[in-house]
Scaffold this motif. Structure first.
Motif, PDB file in Angstrom:
ATOM      1  N   LEU A   1       1.056  -1.487  -0.187  1.00 11.07           N
ATOM      2  CA  LEU A   1      -0.081  -0.328  -0.102  1.00 11.07           C
ATOM      3  C   LEU A   1       1.145   1.401  -0.285  1.00 11.07           C
ATOM      4  O   LEU A   1       0.559   2.082  -0.544  1.00 11.07           O
ATOM      5  CB  LEU A   1      -0.756   0.110   1.133  1.00 11.07           C
ATOM      6  CG  LEU A   1      -2.756   0.937   1.209  1.00 11.07           C
ATOM      7  CD1 LEU A   1      -2.806   0.476  -0.349  1.00 11.07           C
ATOM      8  CD2 LEU A   1      -3.200   0.234   2.659  1.00 11.07           C
ATOM      9  N   ALA A   2       1.399   1.424   0.758  1.00  4.87           N
ATOM     10  CA  ALA A   2       3.088   1.835   0.806  1.00  4.87           C
ATOM     11  C   ALA A   2       3.400   2.609  -0.425  1.00  4.87           C
ATOM     12  O   ALA A   2       3.315   3.935  -0.906  1.00  4.87           O
ATOM     13  CB  ALA A   2       4.359   2.010   1.699  1.00  4.87           C
ATOM     14  N   ALA A   3       3.506   1.772  -1.075  1.00  2.33           N
ATOM     15  CA  ALA A   3       4.432   2.095  -2.938  1.00  2.33           C
ATOM     16  C   ALA A   3       3.456   2.484  -4.012  1.00  2.33           C
ATOM     17  O   ALA A   3       3.660   3.036  -4.279  1.00  2.33           O
ATOM     18  CB  ALA A   3       5.027   0.452  -3.419  1.00  2.33           C
ATOM     19  N   ARG A   4       2.019   1.562  -3.464  1.00  2.00           N
ATOM     20  CA  ARG A   4       1.498   1.972  -3.975  1.00  2.00           C
ATOM     21  C   ARG A   4       1.028   4.134  -4.212  1.00  2.00           C
ATOM     22  O   ARG A   4       0.316   4.122  -5.314  1.00  2.00           O
ATOM     23  CB  ARG A   4      -0.199   1.880  -3.782  1.00  2.00           C
ATOM     24  CG  ARG A   4      -1.143   2.366  -4.822  1.00  2.00           C
ATOM     25  CD  ARG A   4      -3.108   1.595  -4.214  1.00  2.00           C
ATOM     26  NE  ARG A   4      -2.734  -0.125  -4.094  1.00  2.00           N
ATOM     27  CZ  ARG A   4      -4.291  -0.402  -3.444  1.00  2.00           C
ATOM     28  NH1 ARG A   4      -4.641  -0.016  -2.634  1.00  2.00           N
ATOM     29  NH2 ARG A   4      -3.990  -1.938  -3.785  1.00  2.00           N
ATOM     30  N   TYR A   5       0.840   4.469  -2.951  1.00  2.00           N
ATOM     31  CA  TYR A   5       0.755   5.669  -2.708  1.00  2.00           C
ATOM     32  C   TYR A   5       2.013   6.861  -2.940  1.00  2.00           C
ATOM     33  O   TYR A   5       2.026   7.595  -3.769  1.00  2.00           O
ATOM     34  CB  TYR A   5       0.225   6.432  -1.219  1.00  2.00           C
ATOM     35  CG  TYR A   5      -1.027   5.677  -1.258  1.00  2.00           C
ATOM     36  CD1 TYR A   5      -2.262   6.058  -2.195  1.00  2.00           C
ATOM     37  CD2 TYR A   5      -1.259   4.879  -0.202  1.00  2.00           C
ATOM     38  CE1 TYR A   5      -3.854   5.385  -2.062  1.00  2.00           C
ATOM     39  CE2 TYR A   5      -3.015   3.889  -0.536  1.00  2.00           C
ATOM     40  CZ  TYR A   5      -3.890   4.379  -1.160  1.00  2.00           C
ATOM     41  OH  TYR A   5      -4.863   3.715  -0.791  1.00  2.00           O
ATOM     42  N   VAL A   6       3.151   6.065  -3.349  1.00  2.00           N
ATOM     43  CA  VAL A   6       4.349   6.577  -3.923  1.00  2.00           C
ATOM     44  C   VAL A   6       3.765   7.014  -5.146  1.00  2.00           C
ATOM     45  O   VAL A   6       4.813   8.114  -5.577  1.00  2.00           O
ATOM     46  CB  VAL A   6       5.578   5.772  -3.358  1.00  2.00           C
ATOM     47  CG1 VAL A   6       6.486   6.197  -4.258  1.00  2.00           C
ATOM     48  CG2 VAL A   6       5.908   5.948  -1.942  1.00  2.00           C
ATOM     49  N   ALA A   7       4.032   6.386  -5.830  1.00  2.00           N
ATOM     50  CA  ALA A   7       3.677   6.178  -6.748  1.00  2.00           C
ATOM     51  C   ALA A   7       1.844   7.028  -7.458  1.00  2.00           C
ATOM     52  O   ALA A   7       1.969   8.408  -8.180  1.00  2.00           O
ATOM     53  CB  ALA A   7       3.147   4.687  -7.874  1.00  2.00           C
ATOM     54  N   ARG A   8       1.352   6.569  -6.742  1.00  2.00           N
ATOM     55  CA  ARG A   8       0.232   7.434  -6.787  1.00  2.00           C
ATOM     56  C   ARG A   8       0.073   9.247  -6.397  1.00  2.00           C
ATOM     57  O   ARG A   8      -0.205  10.259  -7.392  1.00  2.00           O
ATOM     58  CB  ARG A   8      -1.165   7.393  -5.999  1.00  2.00           C
ATOM     59  CG  ARG A   8      -1.986   8.278  -5.589  1.00  2.00           C
ATOM     60  CD  ARG A   8      -3.176   8.360  -6.968  1.00  2.00           C
ATOM     61  NE  ARG A   8      -3.413   6.881  -7.179  1.00  2.00           N
ATOM     62  CZ  ARG A   8      -3.946   6.008  -6.098  1.00  2.00           C
ATOM     63  NH1 ARG A   8      -4.899   6.174  -5.263  1.00  2.00           N
ATOM     64  NH2 ARG A   8      -4.378   4.900  -6.518  1.00  2.00           N
ATOM     65  N   PHE A   9       1.364   9.517  -5.076  1.00  2.00           N
ATOM     66  CA  PHE A   9       1.151  10.602  -5.106  1.00  2.00           C
ATOM     67  C   PHE A   9       2.819  11.256  -5.918  1.00  2.00           C
ATOM     68  O   PHE A   9       3.259  12.358  -5.556  1.00  2.00           O
ATOM     69  CB  PHE A   9       1.999  11.428  -3.358  1.00  2.00           C
ATOM     70  CG  PHE A   9       0.590  10.413  -2.921  1.00  2.00           C
ATOM     71  CD1 PHE A   9      -1.188  11.262  -3.544  1.00  2.00           C
ATOM     72  CD2 PHE A   9       0.660  10.383  -1.727  1.00  2.00           C
ATOM     73  CE1 PHE A   9      -2.489  10.802  -2.424  1.00  2.00           C
ATOM     74  CE2 PHE A   9      -0.493  10.118  -1.113  1.00  2.00           C
ATOM     75  CZ  PHE A   9      -1.605  10.162  -1.486  1.00  2.00           C
ATOM     76  N   ARG A  10       3.324  10.572  -6.693  1.00  2.00           N
ATOM     77  CA  ARG A  10       4.736  10.677  -7.433  1.00  2.00           C
ATOM     78  C   ARG A  10       5.496  11.340  -6.170  1.00  2.00           C
ATOM     79  O   ARG A  10       5.957  12.729  -6.710  1.00  2.00           O
ATOM     80  CB  ARG A  10       4.464  12.012  -8.349  1.00  2.00           C
ATOM     81  CG  ARG A  10       3.434  11.571  -9.112  1.00  2.00           C
ATOM     82  CD  ARG A  10       2.916  12.210 -10.704  1.00  2.00           C
ATOM     83  NE  ARG A  10       1.727  12.052 -11.067  1.00  2.00           N
ATOM     84  CZ  ARG A  10       0.588  11.361 -11.307  1.00  2.00           C
ATOM     85  NH1 ARG A  10       0.060  11.822 -10.388  1.00  2.00           N
ATOM     86  NH2 ARG A  10       0.254  11.305 -13.110  1.00  2.00           N
ATOM     87  N   LEU A  11       6.060  10.240  -5.362  1.00  2.00           N
ATOM     88  CA  LEU A  11       6.890  11.176  -4.331  1.00  2.00           C
ATOM     89  C   LEU A  11       8.482   9.983  -4.409  1.00  2.00           C
ATOM     90  O   LEU A  11       8.906  10.515  -3.597  1.00  2.00           O
ATOM     91  CB  LEU A  11       6.194  10.552  -3.107  1.00  2.00           C
ATOM     92  CG  LEU A  11       5.299  11.440  -2.114  1.00  2.00           C
ATOM     93  CD1 LEU A  11       4.396  10.802  -0.826  1.00  2.00           C
ATOM     94  CD2 LEU A  11       5.246  12.559  -2.844  1.00  2.00           C
ATOM     95  N   THR A  12       8.661  10.339  -5.160  1.00  2.00           N
ATOM     96  CA  THR A  12       9.590   8.761  -6.189  1.00  2.00           C
ATOM     97  C   THR A  12      11.018   9.574  -5.557  1.00  2.00           C
ATOM     98  O   THR A  12      12.035   9.033  -5.311  1.00  2.00           O
ATOM     99  CB  THR A  12       9.865   8.374  -7.057  1.00  2.00           C
ATOM    100  OG1 THR A  12       9.414   8.848  -8.292  1.00  2.00           O
ATOM    101  CG2 THR A  12       9.069   7.147  -7.015  1.00  2.00           C
ATOM    102  N   ARG A  13      10.659  11.016  -6.287  1.00  2.00           N
ATOM    103  CA  ARG A  13      12.336  11.559  -6.236  1.00  2.00           C
ATOM    104  C   ARG A  13      12.417  13.264  -5.153  1.00  2.00           C
ATOM    105  O   ARG A  13      12.965  13.301  -4.710  1.00  2.00           O
ATOM    106  CB  ARG A  13      11.542  13.132  -7.384  1.00  2.00           C
ATOM    107  CG  ARG A  13      11.494  12.513  -8.826  1.00  2.00           C
ATOM    108  CD  ARG A  13      12.121  12.863  -9.788  1.00  2.00           C
ATOM    109  NE  ARG A  13      12.158  12.205 -11.195  1.00  2.00           N
ATOM    110  CZ  ARG A  13      12.334  13.144 -12.318  1.00  2.00           C
ATOM    111  NH1 ARG A  13      12.160  14.349 -12.536  1.00  2.00           N
ATOM    112  NH2 ARG A  13      12.668  12.173 -13.721  1.00  2.00           N
ATOM    113  N   SER A  14      11.087  12.924  -3.961  1.00  2.00           N
ATOM    114  CA  SER A  14      11.043  13.705  -3.344  1.00  2.00           C
ATOM    115  C   SER A  14      10.878  13.363  -1.632  1.00  2.00           C
ATOM    116  O   SER A  14      11.318  14.221  -0.881  1.00  2.00           O
ATOM    117  CB  SER A  14       9.132  14.661  -3.204  1.00  2.00           C
ATOM    118  OG  SER A  14       8.347  14.137  -3.089  1.00  2.00           O
ATOM    119  N   ALA A  15      10.341  11.690  -1.745  1.00  2.00           N
ATOM    120  CA  ALA A  15      10.647  10.578  -0.604  1.00  2.00           C
ATOM    121  C   ALA A  15      12.056  11.031  -0.017  1.00  2.00           C
ATOM    122  O   ALA A  15      13.040  10.776  -1.148  1.00  2.00           O
ATOM    123  CB  ALA A  15       9.206   9.849  -0.291  1.00  2.00           C
TER     124      ALA A  15
END
Length: 355
Positions: free
Chosen positions: A192-206
């Motif tokens: 679920l965490a990976a899903r919302y990383v993609a949903r919120f486009r956090l791959t560069r900011s997280a």
């Protein structure tokens, strides 16, 4: 209203529309509906609290559909009811939003109410354990800076029933988006965490440690499956791919992919369909600006609607392909949780009968 206790809540929208049409020509229709809502809120009509809440929601929707403005005196009654019944605050404001706006247009609702009243209602809901409705008030009235929004996200994300409200609360705020992902990862739910990383486009900011922790959680689950299934021939390739993904700080299980052809490209996002394992809704974002949702078979619950709205980021759908097999008032099914509970109960009885 008393007869509604025998009507499934799923039929209330149709009943509400019929009631609105029947009362449309009444001179005091606003007062009549508001009186009924006041009586329900005071426990004078419905015998069951759940039925009273459902009937209140239906009558508030009726109020919102009326085209004629209410008399000025009704604003004071509505404001007093909103203050006395925090769980009705949001819907009452929505019903009166077309006819009143105070504080220079910053607050829409019954005359006399303001953001301070919305804050008081939110705090009251949080104190009584109604965090989901409180979260909707925070979003509706822009109260994030005035409440402990982080604690609200933490509480909502800890239960599946609160996840939809947590998504609604986090969607407008990059800070809360990251908070939600952190909570899901800490709870041991890397998928679920990976899903919302993609949903919120956090791959560069997280933070990279967070992304690496999510990746490790995903790969730990996959490795466990390979071992349980005895797929020893796939272990070497698994470790090679896992190492690459962890070094890159990615989850190895992204929920979005790019496709193209015919001069138009698109990003495709997968959203859990709450159906058989692996079933997803497909959300296409086309390079020409259009957004298309293809549902396939799915089982709707509020969480899914919240996820779709969150993925759209404030945009509207241009095209919807909807599976409507059971989209008919004749098909009224019990909630999934009730079905699961009934199956568990029958299984326990069967097991006990064999002892």
């Amino acid at each position: 209203l008393r007869s509604l206790e025998a009507v499934p809540s799923r039929s209330h929208p149709a009943v509400g529309e019929a009631l609105t049409a029947a009362l449309a020509d009444e001179a005091d229709v606003h007062s009549l509906l508001l009186s009924a809502i006041e009586a329900l809120a005071a426990g004078k009509l419905a015998r069951k609290s759940g039925q009273a809440a459902a009937s209140c929601r239906m009558l508030l929707d009726c109020l919102a559909r009326l085209s004629a403005p209410p008399a000025p005196a009704l604003h004071a009654r509505a404001a007093a009811l909103a203050v006395a019944q925090p769980r009705l605050f949001r819907k009452l404001c929505a019903a009166f939003a077309r006819w009143a706006s105070v504080d220079g247009g910053a607050f829409a609702g019954p005359a006399g109410l303001g953001q301070s009243d919305a804050l008081a209602a939110t705090q009251s809901l949080i104190a009584s354990g109604e965090e989901a409705e409180a979260a909707l008030l925070v979003v509706r009235f822009d109260l994030e800076a005035l409440v402990d929004a982080d604690a609200l996200v933490d509480s909502l994300a800890s239960s599946s029933s609160g996840l939809g409200a947590a998504l609604s609360l986090a969607a407008p705020s990059p800070r809360l988006q990251l908070r939600l992902v952190e909570v899901l990862s800490a709870q041991g739910d890397p998928r679920l965490a990976a899903r919302y990383v993609a949903r919120f486009r956090l791959t560069r900011s997280a933070p990279q440690p967070l992304l690496a922790a999510i990746a490790l959680g995903l790969h730990r689950a996959r490795l466990g499956w390979l071992v349980r299934e005895g797929l020893a021939d796939q272990l070497d390739s698994f470790f090679a791919r896992a190492a690459e993904a962890i070094e890159a700080g990615g989850g190895g299980g992204g929920a979005a992919a790019a496709v193209g052809g015919g001069g138009v490209s698109a990003t495709v996002e997968l959203i859990d369909a709450n159906h058989c394992p692996g079933a997803v809704l497909l959300l296409f974002r086309l390079s020409d600006g259009r957004a298309v949702l293809h549902t396939g078979d799915f089982r709707y619950e509020p969480r899914i609607g919240a996820e779709v709205l969150s993925a759209l980021g404030g945009r509207r759908l241009d095209l919807l392909y909807l599976d409507n097999t059971y989209c008919d008032p004749r098909h009224v099914f019990p909630p999934q949780a009730a079905v699961l509970e009934a199956v568990q109960r029958e299984c326990r009885l069967l097991l006990e009968s064999r002892r």
